[in-house]
Design a protein around this motif. Structure first.
Motif, PDB file in Angstrom:
ATOM      1  N   SER A  29      27.503  36.534  20.431  1.00  0.00           N
ATOM      2  CA  SER A  29      27.942  37.527  21.422  1.00  0.00           C
ATOM      3  C   SER A  29      28.988  36.930  22.356  1.00  0.00           C
ATOM      4  O   SER A  29      29.966  37.600  22.722  1.00  0.00           O
ATOM      5  CB  SER A  29      26.758  38.035  22.242  1.00  0.00           C
ATOM      6  N   ARG A  30      28.809  35.669  22.737  1.00  0.00           N
ATOM      7  CA  ARG A  30      29.797  35.032  23.611  1.00  0.00           C
ATOM      8  C   ARG A  30      31.108  34.803  22.869  1.00  0.00           C
ATOM      9  O   ARG A  30      32.189  34.964  23.443  1.00  0.00           O
ATOM     10  CB  ARG A  30      29.241  33.728  24.189  1.00  0.00           C
ATOM     11  N   ARG A  31      31.014  34.458  21.580  1.00  0.00           N
ATOM     12  CA  ARG A  31      32.248  34.312  20.802  1.00  0.00           C
ATOM     13  C   ARG A  31      32.974  35.650  20.703  1.00  0.00           C
ATOM     14  O   ARG A  31      34.201  35.710  20.788  1.00  0.00           O
ATOM     15  CB  ARG A  31      31.939  33.754  19.404  1.00  0.00           C
ATOM     16  N   THR A  32      32.218  36.730  20.546  1.00  0.00           N
ATOM     17  CA  THR A  32      32.816  38.069  20.498  1.00  0.00           C
ATOM     18  C   THR A  32      33.494  38.405  21.821  1.00  0.00           C
ATOM     19  O   THR A  32      34.603  38.952  21.832  1.00  0.00           O
ATOM     20  CB  THR A  32      31.743  39.129  20.157  1.00  0.00           C
ATOM     21  N   LEU A  33      32.837  38.078  22.934  1.00  0.00           N
ATOM     22  CA  LEU A  33      33.446  38.323  24.250  1.00  0.00           C
ATOM     23  C   LEU A  33      34.753  37.556  24.398  1.00  0.00           C
ATOM     24  O   LEU A  33      35.758  38.102  24.866  1.00  0.00           O
ATOM     25  CB  LEU A  33      32.486  37.939  25.378  1.00  0.00           C
ATOM     26  N   LEU A  34      34.749  36.283  24.004  1.00  0.00           N
ATOM     27  CA  LEU A  34      35.968  35.480  24.099  1.00  0.00           C
ATOM     28  C   LEU A  34      37.077  36.057  23.224  1.00  0.00           C
ATOM     29  O   LEU A  34      38.232  36.146  23.652  1.00  0.00           O
ATOM     30  CB  LEU A  34      35.684  34.026  23.711  1.00  0.00           C
ATOM     31  N   ALA A  35      36.730  36.473  22.011  1.00  0.00           N
ATOM     32  CA  ALA A  35      37.726  37.057  21.106  1.00  0.00           C
ATOM     33  C   ALA A  35      38.279  38.359  21.676  1.00  0.00           C
ATOM     34  O   ALA A  35      39.483  38.627  21.584  1.00  0.00           O
ATOM     35  CB  ALA A  35      37.114  37.293  19.729  1.00  0.00           C
ATOM     36  N   THR A  36      37.414  39.151  22.288  1.00  0.00           N
ATOM     37  CA  THR A  36      37.854  40.412  22.883  1.00  0.00           C
ATOM     38  C   THR A  36      38.780  40.167  24.064  1.00  0.00           C
ATOM     39  O   THR A  36      39.820  40.831  24.207  1.00  0.00           O
ATOM     40  CB  THR A  36      36.629  41.248  23.316  1.00  0.00           C
ATOM     41  N   LEU A  37      38.448  39.197  24.897  1.00  0.00           N
ATOM     42  CA  LEU A  37      39.328  38.859  26.022  1.00  0.00           C
ATOM     43  C   LEU A  37      40.651  38.279  25.518  1.00  0.00           C
ATOM     44  O   LEU A  37      41.710  38.542  26.084  1.00  0.00           O
ATOM     45  CB  LEU A  37      38.640  37.878  26.969  1.00  0.00           C
ATOM     46  N   ALA A  38      40.591  37.505  24.442  1.00  0.00           N
ATOM     47  CA  ALA A  38      41.811  36.920  23.885  1.00  0.00           C
ATOM     48  C   ALA A  38      42.745  38.000  23.336  1.00  0.00           C
ATOM     49  O   ALA A  38      43.958  37.936  23.528  1.00  0.00           O
ATOM     50  CB  ALA A  38      41.465  35.918  22.785  1.00  0.00           C
ATOM     51  N   SER A  39      42.177  39.010  22.699  1.00  0.00           N
ATOM     52  CA  SER A  39      43.014  40.054  22.100  1.00  0.00           C
ATOM     53  C   SER A  39      43.403  41.148  23.091  1.00  0.00           C
ATOM     54  O   SER A  39      44.488  41.719  22.981  1.00  0.00           O
ATOM     55  CB  SER A  39      42.321  40.677  20.892  1.00  0.00           C
ATOM     56  N   GLY A  40      42.520  41.429  24.059  1.00  0.00           N
ATOM     57  CA  GLY A  40      42.781  42.548  24.965  1.00  0.00           C
ATOM     58  C   GLY A  40      43.183  42.167  26.375  1.00  0.00           C
ATOM     59  O   GLY A  40      43.486  43.032  27.180  1.00  0.00           O
ATOM     60  N   GLY A  41      43.150  40.890  26.682  1.00  0.00           N
ATOM     61  CA  GLY A  41      43.503  40.447  28.032  1.00  0.00           C
ATOM     62  C   GLY A  41      42.346  40.599  28.996  1.00  0.00           C
ATOM     63  O   GLY A  41      41.231  40.944  28.604  1.00  0.00           O
ATOM     64  N   PRO A  42      42.610  40.325  30.283  1.00  0.00           N
ATOM     65  CA  PRO A  42      41.549  40.374  31.294  1.00  0.00           C
ATOM     66  C   PRO A  42      40.833  41.723  31.313  1.00  0.00           C
ATOM     67  O   PRO A  42      41.447  42.766  31.070  1.00  0.00           O
ATOM     68  CB  PRO A  42      42.303  40.143  32.606  1.00  0.00           C
ATOM     69  N   ALA A  43      39.519  41.672  31.579  1.00  0.00           N
ATOM     70  CA  ALA A  43      38.719  42.899  31.577  1.00  0.00           C
ATOM     71  C   ALA A  43      37.505  42.724  32.476  1.00  0.00           C
ATOM     72  O   ALA A  43      37.074  41.602  32.746  1.00  0.00           O
ATOM     73  CB  ALA A  43      38.266  43.232  30.155  1.00  0.00           C
ATOM     74  N   THR A  44      36.963  43.835  32.913  1.00  0.00           N
ATOM     75  CA  THR A  44      35.719  43.823  33.681  1.00  0.00           C
ATOM     76  C   THR A  44      34.547  43.855  32.700  1.00  0.00           C
ATOM     77  O   THR A  44      34.722  44.173  31.515  1.00  0.00           O
ATOM     78  CB  THR A  44      35.626  45.034  34.616  1.00  0.00           C
ATOM     79  N   ALA A  45      33.359  43.567  33.205  1.00  0.00           N
ATOM     80  CA  ALA A  45      32.165  43.648  32.364  1.00  0.00           C
ATOM     81  C   ALA A  45      31.989  45.071  31.838  1.00  0.00           C
ATOM     82  O   ALA A  45      31.600  45.275  30.679  1.00  0.00           O
ATOM     83  CB  ALA A  45      30.939  43.200  33.152  1.00  0.00           C
ATOM     84  N   THR A  46      32.290  46.059  32.655  1.00  0.00           N
ATOM     85  CA  THR A  46      32.183  47.456  32.234  1.00  0.00           C
ATOM     86  C   THR A  46      33.178  47.766  31.123  1.00  0.00           C
ATOM     87  O   THR A  46      32.836  48.426  30.127  1.00  0.00           O
ATOM     88  CB  THR A  46      32.397  48.403  33.429  1.00  0.00           C
ATOM     89  N   ASP A  47      34.424  47.287  31.271  1.00  0.00           N
ATOM     90  CA  ASP A  47      35.429  47.477  30.211  1.00  0.00           C
ATOM     91  C   ASP A  47      34.939  46.881  28.896  1.00  0.00           C
ATOM     92  O   ASP A  47      35.073  47.494  27.839  1.00  0.00           O
ATOM     93  CB  ASP A  47      36.756  46.799  30.579  1.00  0.00           C
ATOM     94  N   LEU A  48      34.382  45.685  28.979  1.00  0.00           N
ATOM     95  CA  LEU A  48      33.901  45.009  27.781  1.00  0.00           C
ATOM     96  C   LEU A  48      32.722  45.766  27.163  1.00  0.00           C
ATOM     97  O   LEU A  48      32.632  45.893  25.940  1.00  0.00           O
ATOM     98  CB  LEU A  48      33.517  43.568  28.105  1.00  0.00           C
ATOM     99  N   ALA A  49      31.830  46.288  28.007  1.00  0.00           N
ATOM    100  CA  ALA A  49      30.684  47.054  27.501  1.00  0.00           C
ATOM    101  C   ALA A  49      31.143  48.328  26.794  1.00  0.00           C
ATOM    102  O   ALA A  49      30.510  48.766  25.828  1.00  0.00           O
ATOM    103  CB  ALA A  49      29.729  47.387  28.641  1.00  0.00           C
TER     104      ALA A  49
END
Length: 119
Positions: A29-49
């Motif tokens: 899950s943490r790797r997924t979060l890092l990959a999502t931030l890497a591809s989509g740029g900065p985000a809030t926890a709500t954006d990520l959810a």
């Protein structure tokens, strides 16, 4: 907001940073979060959810651990929302740790190969 992580200087500091990175990366899950931030740029926890099949509470917990490892930084955003941004420095320290470890292994492994080749 926490201060930026200082560059590790000693071998124990490097090993400590590398260990924190490896612990953080151990969870998919943490790797997924890092990959999502890497591809989509900065985000809030709500954006990520909204983008991932992970609850906001779980995301917040994972982001806290990623922040402790120095892999993300929390930045104040609009309307008191916290945005998370990737930091590459700890990952680079972990890569350097692995490269040094590989170098330490290369000599003995080459010697073993040579010895076994002569047997």
């Amino acid at each position: 907001m926490p201060e930026p992580m200082q560059e590790p200087r000693t071998q124990p500091e490097i090993e400590c940073v590398a260990e924190q990175v490896f612990v953080a990366l151990a969870d998919p899950s943490r790797r997924t979060l890092l990959a999502t931030l890497a591809s989509g740029g900065p985000a809030t926890a709500t954006d990520l959810a909204d983008r991932l099949p992970i609850t906001r509470q779980a995301i917040a917990k994972h982001l806290a651990l990623l922040s402790e490892a120095g892999l993300v930084t929390a930045e104040p955003g609009e309307r008191r929302r916290i945005r998370y941004r990737l930091r590459s420095a700890p990952m680079q320290v972990a890569q350097q740790f692995l490269a040094a470890l590989a170098r330490d292994w290369d000599g003995p492994l080459d010697a073993l190969k040579e010895r076994l080749g002569r047997a």
